[in-house]
Design a protein around this motif. Structure first.
Motif, PDB file in Angstrom:
ATOM      1  N   VAL A  89      11.521  15.346  18.091  1.00 63.94           N
ATOM      2  CA  VAL A  89      11.233  15.064  19.497  1.00 63.94           C
ATOM      3  C   VAL A  89      10.000  14.177  19.645  1.00 63.94           C
ATOM      4  O   VAL A  89       9.991  13.223  20.444  1.00 63.94           O
ATOM      5  N   LYS A  90       8.955  14.470  18.856  1.00 63.65           N
ATOM      6  CA  LYS A  90       7.687  13.761  19.030  1.00 63.65           C
ATOM      7  C   LYS A  90       7.666  12.386  18.358  1.00 63.65           C
ATOM      8  O   LYS A  90       7.053  11.443  18.873  1.00 63.65           O
ATOM      9  N   HIS A  91       8.316  12.264  17.204  1.00 68.94           N
ATOM     10  CA  HIS A  91       8.253  11.015  16.433  1.00 68.94           C
ATOM     11  C   HIS A  91       9.641  10.674  15.874  1.00 68.94           C
ATOM     12  O   HIS A  91       9.823  10.600  14.645  1.00 68.94           O
ATOM     13  N   PRO A  92      10.623  10.455  16.735  1.00 64.83           N
ATOM     14  CA  PRO A  92      11.996  10.243  16.256  1.00 64.83           C
ATOM     15  C   PRO A  92      12.161   9.011  15.373  1.00 64.83           C
ATOM     16  O   PRO A  92      13.083   8.972  14.549  1.00 64.83           O
ATOM     17  N   ALA A  93      11.281   8.023  15.513  1.00 63.38           N
ATOM     18  CA  ALA A  93      11.414   6.810  14.710  1.00 63.38           C
ATOM     19  C   ALA A  93      11.154   7.066  13.234  1.00 63.38           C
ATOM     20  O   ALA A  93      11.501   6.226  12.390  1.00 63.38           O
ATOM     21  N   GLN A  94      10.570   8.217  12.901  1.00 65.40           N
ATOM     22  CA  GLN A  94      10.263   8.493  11.493  1.00 65.40           C
ATOM     23  C   GLN A  94      11.429   9.105  10.729  1.00 65.40           C
ATOM     24  O   GLN A  94      11.389   9.178   9.501  1.00 65.40           O
ATOM     25  N   LEU A  95      12.449   9.558  11.442  1.00 66.97           N
ATOM     26  CA  LEU A  95      13.594  10.196  10.799  1.00 66.97           C
ATOM     27  C   LEU A  95      14.879   9.479  11.181  1.00 66.97           C
ATOM     28  O   LEU A  95      15.038   9.048  12.318  1.00 66.97           O
ATOM     29  N   HIS A  96      15.812   9.408  10.223  1.00 65.99           N
ATOM     30  CA  HIS A  96      17.171   9.038  10.602  1.00 65.99           C
ATOM     31  C   HIS A  96      18.086  10.248  10.553  1.00 65.99           C
ATOM     32  O   HIS A  96      19.103  10.295  11.251  1.00 65.99           O
ATOM     33  N   THR A  97      17.703  11.263   9.737  1.00 66.23           N
ATOM     34  CA  THR A  97      18.523  12.466   9.609  1.00 66.23           C
ATOM     35  C   THR A  97      17.618  13.675   9.421  1.00 66.23           C
ATOM     36  O   THR A  97      16.643  13.612   8.654  1.00 66.23           O
ATOM     37  N   LEU A  98      17.945  14.765  10.096  1.00 64.71           N
ATOM     38  CA  LEU A  98      17.281  16.045   9.877  1.00 64.71           C
ATOM     39  C   LEU A  98      18.339  17.089   9.559  1.00 64.71           C
ATOM     40  O   LEU A  98      19.227  17.351  10.381  1.00 64.71           O
ATOM     41  N   VAL A  99      18.275  17.660   8.367  1.00 65.50           N
ATOM     42  CA  VAL A  99      19.088  18.822   8.022  1.00 65.50           C
ATOM     43  C   VAL A  99      18.236  20.046   8.342  1.00 65.50           C
ATOM     44  O   VAL A  99      17.214  20.285   7.687  1.00 65.50           O
ATOM     45  N   ALA A 100      18.634  20.790   9.362  1.00 70.97           N
ATOM     46  CA  ALA A 100      17.850  21.931   9.848  1.00 70.97           C
ATOM     47  C   ALA A 100      18.548  23.221   9.435  1.00 70.97           C
ATOM     48  O   ALA A 100      19.517  23.659  10.062  1.00 70.97           O
ATOM     49  N   HIS A 101      18.061  23.801   8.336  1.00 71.37           N
ATOM     50  CA  HIS A 101      18.688  24.991   7.765  1.00 71.37           C
ATOM     51  C   HIS A 101      18.042  26.250   8.357  1.00 71.37           C
ATOM     52  O   HIS A 101      16.880  26.546   8.091  1.00 71.37           O
ATOM     53  N   GLU A 102      18.810  26.954   9.181  1.00 71.93           N
ATOM     54  CA  GLU A 102      18.406  28.249   9.745  1.00 71.93           C
ATOM     55  C   GLU A 102      16.984  28.232  10.305  1.00 71.93           C
ATOM     56  O   GLU A 102      16.088  28.943   9.817  1.00 71.93           O
ATOM     57  N   PRO A 103      16.734  27.438  11.333  1.00 74.34           N
ATOM     58  CA  PRO A 103      15.388  27.393  11.918  1.00 74.34           C
ATOM     59  C   PRO A 103      15.005  28.727  12.542  1.00 74.34           C
ATOM     60  O   PRO A 103      15.807  29.337  13.257  1.00 74.34           O
TER      61      PRO A 103
END
Length: 271
Positions: A104-118
């Motif tokens: 949310v804060k810095h979307p330009a730094q990621l192209h993909t986030l694998v979010a395992h059981e947050p």
């Protein structure tokens, strides 16, 4: 040691391998070394960036304690230090929550986030979040009153962790002084950060519109009744994606590193 200064702390980080950059933000008391088994199955395809969160192992801090937003800012500064291109990120448990804040804060730094059981109670519908915030706070209180040995089984039940199964040949991480200190910091401070994390610092509605490919994930053996699995389900619904299964349970990245790495490669290649 490779380090970077961030506000209020100095972070230790490690870079290994070749290929596109992949950041791993570990779960629990895990420092960069806890990713060793997973990393060795990834370094042929990726340059893997791991780090010790502030307060763990070789990372130092001025004053104990941090919010999830602080942890996300640390990752923002670490990524800006090593690259100016968007990267893939694997976030596990607390690391997944950090990744959601970063998205949310810095979307330009990621192209993909694998979010395992947050472990993000705010993903769940009311009035459920308070129940699980209280659950995290009670586990912390139990630790402060009775110590780690008495609290580990309760944490495992809460998150659906089954430490009895896993791939052979994994690195043995004894409960030495360093790991005990990491557990102490994690439960004293990061449990509190997760319990207190809320939407005041995060625009939940912005998550699906960031342009980052968010891959919600959960372990095949994680009980469907525990809140971290339910958070992964809620995230999948929020971003309009299928929930992806990974080998093992909540800590499948540690218990099934070879199979977990293979599944991670499969998902990242679909981009």
């Amino acid at each position: 040691m490779t380090t970077i200064e961030v506000p209020g702390a100095v972070l230790h980080y490690q870079l290994e391998g070749r290929g596109p950059l992949l950041l791993i933000s570990q779960s629990g008391e895990g420092d960069a070394d806890r990713s060793t088994d997973l990393v060795r199955h990834l370094v042929g395809d990726y340059t893997v960036l791991t780090y010790d969160r502030r307060g763990l192992s070789r990372s130092k801090l001025d004053v104990p304690g941090a919010t999830i937003a602080d942890h996300a800012d640390d990752v923002h500064r670490l990524l800006a230090h090593v690259t100016d291109e968007p990267v893939a990120m694997l976030g596990c448990s607390l690391g997944a929550v950090i990744g959601l804040h970063l998205t949310v804060k810095h979307p330009a730094q990621l192209h993909t986030l694998v979010a395992h059981e947050p472990i993000a109670p705010w993903l769940l519908p009311e009035p459920t979040p308070k129940l699980h915030r209280d659950e995290l706070a009670e586990l912390r209180d139990q630790y402060l009153a009775n110590g780690l040995r008495a609290t580990i089984p309760a944490i495992a039940r809460s998150l659906g962790i089954d430490p009895s199964h896993g791939e052979p040949g994994r690195t043995d991480f004894p409960m030495d002084a360093s790991r005990l200190a990491n557990f102490d910091y994690f439960i004293r401070h990061d449990f509190l950060a997760a319990a207190n994390d809320d939407l005041d610092d995060l625009d939940l509605a912005a998550l699906p519109a960031t342009g980052v490919r968010i891959i919600p994930a959960a372990g095949t053996t994680t009980p469907r009744t525990v809140f971290d699995y339910q958070c992964a389900e809620a995230l999948a619904e929020l971003v309009g994606q299928d929930l992806q299964s990974f080998p093992g349970g909540h800590n499948g990245n540690l218990s099934h590193p070879k199979a977990y790495a293979q599944r991670l490669r499969e998902l990242l290649r679909r981009r």
